[in-house]
Motif scaffolding. Structure first.
Motif, mmCIF file in Angstrom:
data_model
loop_
_atom_site.group_PDB
_atom_site.id
_atom_site.type_symbol
_atom_site.label_atom_id
_atom_site.label_comp_id
_atom_site.label_asym_id
_atom_site.label_seq_id
_atom_site.Cartn_x
_atom_site.Cartn_y
_atom_site.Cartn_z
ATOM 1 N N ARG A 107 0.818 -1.218 0.000
ATOM 2 C CA ARG A 107 0.000 0.000 0.000
ATOM 3 C C ARG A 107 0.853 1.270 0.000
ATOM 4 O O ARG A 107 0.542 2.224 -0.729
ATOM 5 N N LEU A 110 1.933 1.943 -3.476
ATOM 6 C CA LEU A 110 0.862 2.512 -4.299
ATOM 7 C C LEU A 110 0.786 4.020 -4.103
ATOM 8 O O LEU A 110 0.601 4.772 -5.073
ATOM 9 N N ARG A 114 1.208 6.890 -6.856
ATOM 10 C CA ARG A 114 0.184 7.911 -7.100
ATOM 11 C C ARG A 114 0.800 9.318 -7.048
ATOM 12 O O ARG A 114 0.483 10.180 -7.876
ATOM 13 N N ASP A 139 -5.123 -7.171 -4.964
ATOM 14 C CA ASP A 139 -5.678 -5.852 -4.641
ATOM 15 C C ASP A 139 -4.716 -4.738 -5.047
ATOM 16 O O ASP A 139 -5.136 -3.697 -5.563
ATOM 17 N N GLU A 143 -5.502 -1.694 -7.755
ATOM 18 C CA GLU A 143 -5.372 -0.280 -7.422
ATOM 19 C C GLU A 143 -4.302 0.389 -8.282
ATOM 20 O O GLU A 143 -4.442 1.552 -8.669
ATOM 21 N N GLN A 177 -10.509 -3.731 -14.369
ATOM 22 C CA GLN A 177 -9.610 -2.622 -14.683
ATOM 23 C C GLN A 177 -8.914 -2.836 -16.033
ATOM 24 O O GLN A 177 -8.733 -1.889 -16.818
#
Length: 224
Positions: A107, A110, A114, A139, A143, A177
Motif C-alpha cells: 500500500r 501505491l 500515485r 488488490d 489499485e 480494470q
C-alpha cells in the motif's frame, strides 16, 4: 515546484529514516492526536497494508505539514494553497517511503506511485509493479491499474496488468480494470480477450455481463 525536485531537496537534509514524517511536538498538538498517531503507527508496523490505518495516519501528517509553523522545516507549508498541497504531499511521501521498507508492504508503494505518476511516470510504474508483486491477492494490482488509468495512461496499465494478472487467483477487480484500460486505449479486441479471461474466476457472472455490455457497445461503434 514539482514534487520530485522538492523531494530531492528534502532527502538531502540529514535525518534518521526511522523518524521520517514522525510526530513533531508543538504547543498546539493535542494529546489525543498523539495517542492516535502512536496507535496507527503500531498497527502499520504489524501490517503496513492496513488501508484504514494508512489513510488515517496520512491525514494526520498531511494536516500537520500544511499547518507547520517553522519556515525552515522542509515540510513547512507557506500560506498559498499550492504550497500547502505540495508540503502535504511531501509529508505523505515521506511516510509512505518509510513504510515501504517493510518487505510485505504494497500500500505505501501505491501511494508513492500515485504521488509520482505526474512527474515520473516510469518510476511510478516501477513502484506499482513492485507493489503488485508483493500482493498475492491482486488488490495492489487492481489499485495500481486504477492509478494509471486515472493518470491517462491506459497503455501502461495494460502492460502492468498483463505482466502480473493471474485470473484464477486475483480479485476480479483486476480483470475489470484491464477491460476498461483496453477500451480506453482503443484496443477493443484485447478488451474482449480480458473479458473472456474472467471466466477463469468463479462467481464473476454478473461482472462479466456488465462488462460485456460495455465491450459490445464499443464494438458496435469501432471501425472494423
Amino acid at each position: 515546484m514539482a514534487l520530485l525536485p522538492r523531494l530531492r531537496q528534502l532527502l538531502r537534509r540529514p535525518f534518521s529514516a526511522s523518524t521520517v514524517a514522525a510526530r513533531r511536538p508543538s504547543p498546539s498538538d493535542r494529546y489525543g492526536e498523539h495517542l492516535q498517531e502512536d496507535a496507527l503507527r503500531s498497527i502499520l508496523t504489524d501490517d503496513p497494508n492496513d488501508a484504514r490505518a494508512f489513510r488515517a495516519l496520512a491525514e494526520i501528517v498531511r494536516r500537520r505539514a500544511a499547518q507547520a509553523p517553522n519556515a525552515e522545516d522542509p515540510l513547512t507549508a507557506p500560506t498559498d494553497e499550492a504550497a500547502q498541497q505540495r508540503a502535504a504531499d511531501l509529508a505523505v511521501w515521506s511516510l509512505a517511503e518509510e513504510l515501504a521498507g517493510h518487505p510485505r508492504a504494497w500500500r505505501p508503494l501505491l501511494e508513492l506511485g500515485r504521488l509520482s505518476v505526474a512527474d515520473d511516470p516510469e518510476g511510478a510504474s516501477r513502484r506499482l509493479a513492485t507493489a503488485a508483486s508483493r500482493d498475492p491477492g491482486g488488490d495492489a494490482l487492481a489499485e495500481g491499474l486504477a492509478i494509471l488509468r486515472e493518470a491517462g495512461m491506459p497503455t501502461e496499465a495494460l502492460g502492468l496488468g498483463i505482466g502480473h494478472w493471474r485470473a484464477r487467483e486475483h480479485t476480479p477487480e483486476v480483470g475489470r480494470q484491464l477491460v476498461l484500460a483496453a477500451l480506453e486505449a482503443d484496443r477493443v479486441a484485447e478488451a474482449r480477450q480480458h473479458l473472456g479471461s474472467l471466466e477463469l474466476h468463479p462467481g464473476t457472472e454478473e461482472l462479466r455481463a456488465e462488462l460485456g455490455r460495455v465491450v459490445a457497445a464499443r464494438e458496435q461503434t469501432s471501425p472494423r
